[in-house]
Design a protein around this motif. Sequence first.
Motif, PDB file in Angstrom:
ATOM      1  N   ALA A   1       4.715  11.613 -12.940  1.00 46.67           N
ATOM      2  CA  ALA A   1       4.084  11.062 -14.169  1.00 46.67           C
ATOM      3  C   ALA A   1       3.604   9.543 -13.613  1.00 46.67           C
ATOM      4  O   ALA A   1       4.437   8.716 -14.011  1.00 46.67           O
ATOM      5  N   PRO A   2       2.715   9.389 -13.033  1.00 42.83           N
ATOM      6  CA  PRO A   2       2.225   7.825 -12.428  1.00 42.83           C
ATOM      7  C   PRO A   2       2.259   6.942 -13.695  1.00 42.83           C
ATOM      8  O   PRO A   2       1.652   7.090 -14.714  1.00 42.83           O
ATOM      9  N   ASN A   3       2.761   5.771 -13.575  1.00 44.12           N
ATOM     10  CA  ASN A   3       2.815   4.830 -14.461  1.00 44.12           C
ATOM     11  C   ASN A   3       1.948   3.848 -14.331  1.00 44.12           C
ATOM     12  O   ASN A   3       1.808   2.974 -13.372  1.00 44.12           O
TER      13      ASN A   3
ATOM     14  N   ARG B   1       0.812  -1.212   0.056  1.00 42.68           N
ATOM     15  CA  ARG B   1       0.001  -0.048   0.053  1.00 42.68           C
ATOM     16  C   ARG B   1       0.878   1.183  -0.069  1.00 42.68           C
ATOM     17  O   ARG B   1       0.557   2.211  -0.727  1.00 42.68           O
ATOM     18  N   GLN B   2       2.006   1.183   0.803  1.00 48.64           N
ATOM     19  CA  GLN B   2       2.924   2.399   0.716  1.00 48.64           C
ATOM     20  C   GLN B   2       3.488   2.531  -0.701  1.00 48.64           C
ATOM     21  O   GLN B   2       3.770   3.589  -0.920  1.00 48.64           O
TER      22      GLN B   2
ATOM     23  N   LEU C   1       3.737   5.436  -6.120  1.00 53.68           N
ATOM     24  CA  LEU C   1       3.680   5.469  -7.206  1.00 53.68           C
ATOM     25  C   LEU C   1       2.726   6.593  -7.867  1.00 53.68           C
ATOM     26  O   LEU C   1       2.841   7.166  -8.700  1.00 53.68           O
ATOM     27  N   TRP C   2       1.693   6.687  -7.012  1.00 54.53           N
ATOM     28  CA  TRP C   2       0.794   7.788  -7.398  1.00 54.53           C
ATOM     29  C   TRP C   2       1.250   9.075  -7.091  1.00 54.53           C
ATOM     30  O   TRP C   2       0.827  10.148  -7.664  1.00 54.53           O
TER      31      TRP C   2
ATOM     32  N   LEU D   1      -1.149  -0.790 -11.870  1.00 57.89           N
ATOM     33  CA  LEU D   1      -1.925  -2.045 -12.081  1.00 57.89           C
ATOM     34  C   LEU D   1      -1.223  -3.171 -11.358  1.00 57.89           C
ATOM     35  O   LEU D   1      -1.796  -4.014 -10.798  1.00 57.89           O
ATOM     36  N   THR D   2       0.108  -3.130 -11.661  1.00 62.66           N
ATOM     37  CA  THR D   2       0.932  -4.493 -11.147  1.00 62.66           C
ATOM     38  C   THR D   2       0.845  -4.405  -9.767  1.00 62.66           C
ATOM     39  O   THR D   2       0.766  -5.503  -8.950  1.00 62.66           O
TER      40      THR D   2
END
Length: 176
Positions: free
Chosen positions: A89-91, A78-79, A84-85, A96-97
């Motif tokens: 520029a979030p991937n 979760r961290q 990532l968010w 999704l992974t």
Amino acid sequence: EIRMRTRRSVFFISALCSLFLSSAVFAQERGQQRGQGKIERLAQRLGLDAEQKRQFQTTRQQQKQVIQPLKKQLRAKRQELRRLWQEDAPNRDAILTKHAEMDHIRIQIRAVRIDGRLAMHSLLTPEQRQMFEQLMKDRRGKHKRGRHQRRQHREHRGGGDTSHQHDANHPGDEAY
């Protein structure tokens, strides 16, 4: 003067460490007592004999030993997802992974809980099974109402729709 400040600092840091450690130990003991209380109440409601109660406790303890590290992994994922968010520029693929990894852990937790419930179910007489299923049905209804009320409260406060969030402590129908 410097020596006195150093002593005060060492004393203050030691006091904080002691407070932190004693709080952690107290919380852990309280959590174990709460778990024991659940087994006691369940044993009383179902009329378990001493051997059934012992086997329930053993099953519960084994289940906890498997689930705790999984919950820790889920918190770490979760961290990672939050990080990532937070990128400029979030991937999408990485996000999704990470969600898939979290879902896999949730499925593992659910499987352990199902196995525990099946193990407990096998220990019960037909009458006790019927009572147990009714208790679980009542419990699920209580949890659904509680979640609905929390969601409404958050929405009322302006928290928005929270239906996409998952509660790691309740990833499905559990035995307790």
